[in-house]
Write an enzyme that holds these catalytic residues in place. Structure first.
Site, PDB file in Angstrom:
ATOM      1  N   GLU A 112       0.829  -1.207   0.000  1.00 43.00           N
ATOM      2  CA  GLU A 112       0.000   0.000   0.000  1.00 43.00           C
ATOM      3  C   GLU A 112       0.867   1.263   0.000  1.00 43.00           C
ATOM      4  O   GLU A 112       0.521   2.256  -0.640  1.00 43.00           O
ATOM      5  CB  GLU A 112      -0.923  -0.017   1.211  1.00 43.00           C
ATOM      6  CG  GLU A 112      -1.987  -1.109   1.136  1.00 43.00           C
ATOM      7  CD  GLU A 112      -2.881  -1.157   2.354  1.00 43.00           C
ATOM      8  OE1 GLU A 112      -4.106  -1.327   2.193  1.00 43.00           O
ATOM      9  OE2 GLU A 112      -2.357  -1.033   3.480  1.00 43.00           O
ATOM     10  N   GLU A 132      -3.874  -9.643   3.893  1.00 43.03           N
ATOM     11  CA  GLU A 132      -4.731  -9.258   5.012  1.00 43.03           C
ATOM     12  C   GLU A 132      -5.959 -10.150   5.146  1.00 43.03           C
ATOM     13  O   GLU A 132      -6.396 -10.461   6.264  1.00 43.03           O
ATOM     14  CB  GLU A 132      -5.169  -7.792   4.861  1.00 43.03           C
ATOM     15  CG  GLU A 132      -4.104  -6.773   5.230  1.00 43.03           C
ATOM     16  CD  GLU A 132      -3.167  -6.433   4.091  1.00 43.03           C
ATOM     17  OE1 GLU A 132      -2.467  -5.418   4.186  1.00 43.03           O
ATOM     18  OE2 GLU A 132      -3.140  -7.188   3.087  1.00 43.03           O
TER      19      GLU A 132
END
Length: 261
Positions: A112, A132
């Site tokens: 990210e 995740e």
């Protein structure tokens, strides 16, 4: 011994920012705050034109959030600092190019963070993932950014499965600018940074603001704002010495000398 998790090096208008937190370059709250201050200072320094974000070592770029720090009390919703996680993800008005050099494992919040940069160059040993989902949480920033960067069905595959993919696949989907041997990565990113640093900074700023603001606008609305000089960077560009210098240099068949004013 506690060492500074962020190192910087400057060459002319280029600032190299190195994340250095052995063993994996994971980011805790304190590191995120330092990164935010570093990127804010880069943004606000008119003598700096390009930033490089890289990580120390050969094996890890960044796995994202430091779970060991979380286990010791770092709250996942704690104070990440002025730029949000990693110092760049939510920092406003960064109207200068930022290059990311991925040297190894780049996953979760590390990916990210890379997505927050304008250009990503990776070593051929780099690997990527958004794992995740396997731990029952959401890659929030990636869920927003990734479908806008690569084909929707590919982004959804990566988000919903959490699978690993290599640098060649990342290049194929357009996530990367270039893949290079690890030994050549530093030279490659510095060559790119020098190319960008030699360009017109006011034009670069206008490009970044237009791209950022137009993301949520209709095409004609965005065009109207450009032509009416309603973007601050566009208005500054069209009133600048550099705008005239570009035209003069073209007419005189010479390289322009950009002054950023």
């Amino acid at each position: 011994m506690i060492t500074d998790p962020i190192r910087t090096r400057r060459e002319g208008g280029i600032l190299e920012i190195t994340l250095d937190r052995p063993k994996a370059n994971a980011i805790d709250l304190a590191t995120s705050r330092i990164m935010g201050e570093t990127f804010r200072d880069f943004r606000d320094d008119d003598t700096l034109r390009v930033a490089i974000l890289r990580a120390a070592g050969d094996r890890f770029f960044c796995p994202g959030w430091d779970l060991k720090a979380a286990a010791q009390g770092d709250a996942v919703d704690g104070d990440y600092g002025v730029g949000g996680f990693g110092g760049l993800q939510e920092l406003p008005q960064v109207n200068k190019p930022v290059i990311c050099a991925v040297n190894g494992i780049c996953c979760g919040g590390g990916l990210e963070l890379a997505l927050s940069c304008d250009l990503i160059v990776a070593a051929d040993t780099a690997t990527f993932a958004l794992p995740e989902i396997r731990s029952g949480t959401v890659a929030d920033a990636a869920s927003i950014k990734l479908p806008k960067r690569i084909p929707y069905h590919v982004a959804m595959d990566l988000l919903l499965t959490g699978r690993w993919f290599d640098a060649e696949e990342a290049l194929r989907w357009g996530l990367l600018r270039e893949v290079t041997p690890l030994a050549d990565l530093e030279q490659c990113i510095w060559d790119l940074a020098r190319t960008l640093a030699s360009g017109p900074p006011l034009v670069q700023a206008a490009i970044k603001e237009i791209v950022r603001e137009a993301e949520s606008m209709k095409f004609q609305d965005a065009m109207n704002r450009v032509t009416r000089r309603q973007f601050a960077t566009v208005d500054r560009l069209y009133s600048s010495e550099d705008q005239l210098e570009g035209a003069r240099a073209f007419a005189q068949k010479r390289d322009p000398e950009w002054k950023g004013r």
